[in-house]
Motif scaffolding. Sequence first.
Motif, PDB file in Angstrom:
ATOM      1  N   ASP A   3       0.852  -1.160   0.000  1.00 46.98           N
ATOM      2  CA  ASP A   3       0.000   0.000   0.000  1.00 46.98           C
ATOM      3  C   ASP A   3       0.897   1.221   0.000  1.00 46.98           C
ATOM      4  O   ASP A   3       1.536   1.501   0.983  1.00 46.98           O
ATOM      5  CB  ASP A   3      -0.830  -0.152   1.245  1.00 46.98           C
ATOM      6  N   VAL A  48      -3.202   3.014  -2.435  1.00 42.07           N
ATOM      7  CA  VAL A  48      -4.610   2.894  -2.058  1.00 42.07           C
ATOM      8  C   VAL A  48      -4.917   3.918  -0.979  1.00 42.07           C
ATOM      9  O   VAL A  48      -4.051   4.256  -0.176  1.00 42.07           O
ATOM     10  CB  VAL A  48      -4.958   1.471  -1.562  1.00 42.07           C
ATOM     11  N   TRP A  52      -8.753   1.252   3.011  1.00 45.35           N
ATOM     12  CA  TRP A  52      -8.825   0.063   2.169  1.00 45.35           C
ATOM     13  C   TRP A  52      -7.980  -1.030   2.822  1.00 45.35           C
ATOM     14  O   TRP A  52      -6.777  -0.870   2.999  1.00 45.35           O
ATOM     15  CB  TRP A  52      -8.304   0.365   0.761  1.00 45.35           C
ATOM     16  N   MET A 224      -6.424   5.550  -8.535  1.00 43.87           N
ATOM     17  CA  MET A 224      -5.635   4.465  -7.964  1.00 43.87           C
ATOM     18  C   MET A 224      -4.866   3.723  -9.059  1.00 43.87           C
ATOM     19  O   MET A 224      -3.688   3.377  -8.886  1.00 43.87           O
ATOM     20  CB  MET A 224      -6.549   3.507  -7.191  1.00 43.87           C
TER      21      MET A 224
END
Length: 232
Positions: A3, A48, A52, A224
């Motif tokens: 991430d 992200v 999430w 994204m």
Amino acid sequence: MNDETNTGLTNADVTTPDPTSTHETSMSTATDTPDRTPPPPSDYRLAVPEGWERVVLDPDRWPHRIDRLVNRSLRRTKASPQLKAALAERMAAQARAAHANGGVEMYLLNQLLGQVPVSAGLVVTVMRPPAGTAAGDLGDIALSLAARAATGDEVTTVELPAGPAVRHLYRRRPAPDDPDGNKLLVTHLDVYLAVPHADQRLLLSFSTPMEPLAEALVGLFDSMARTLQWMA
């Protein structure tokens, strides 16, 4: 994959991820190649937004991760053990289905924005051609999707920082026997990218049942997808 971004999403407006942290996932694409040919990437990074939750699609790892997510999401409620077990099984079923289709990880969003519950998901899939066959190029994917497109579907080719991509936006109503019991119209955004110097494709499959927020969330999904980076 890791991430790469924690971005606060404070309202229904589209917010572009702001890179602050990193996740990576091994692509397992490295092969013996001539010295003059660049090797394929071994990893990718994807940003992200905050909230999430990542689930690595490894059958040995996702049960513990899912249990933690369920307990955390329901800790301020009076949910019964039966409800927790049902939610965990539903998430596990999603993980099994994604894994069976070549998924390497999925992200889940279930949170309140003000008083509005928001739900969305992302599955990252590595697509490999069947043994003995060559991978088609992105143009072939676009033509195939366009030939099967329903009224209202959008199939376009776009240029992302990670390279050219095929973008497929569509809406579908779940089947009557949908395991989630969802009867709402679901908005999907699939983004196909070619893995450089490899015969693989990377598929980012976004979805949300939040029809009133679908336009804003699709904008977020596009943002994204633009954060994808290939790693040596």
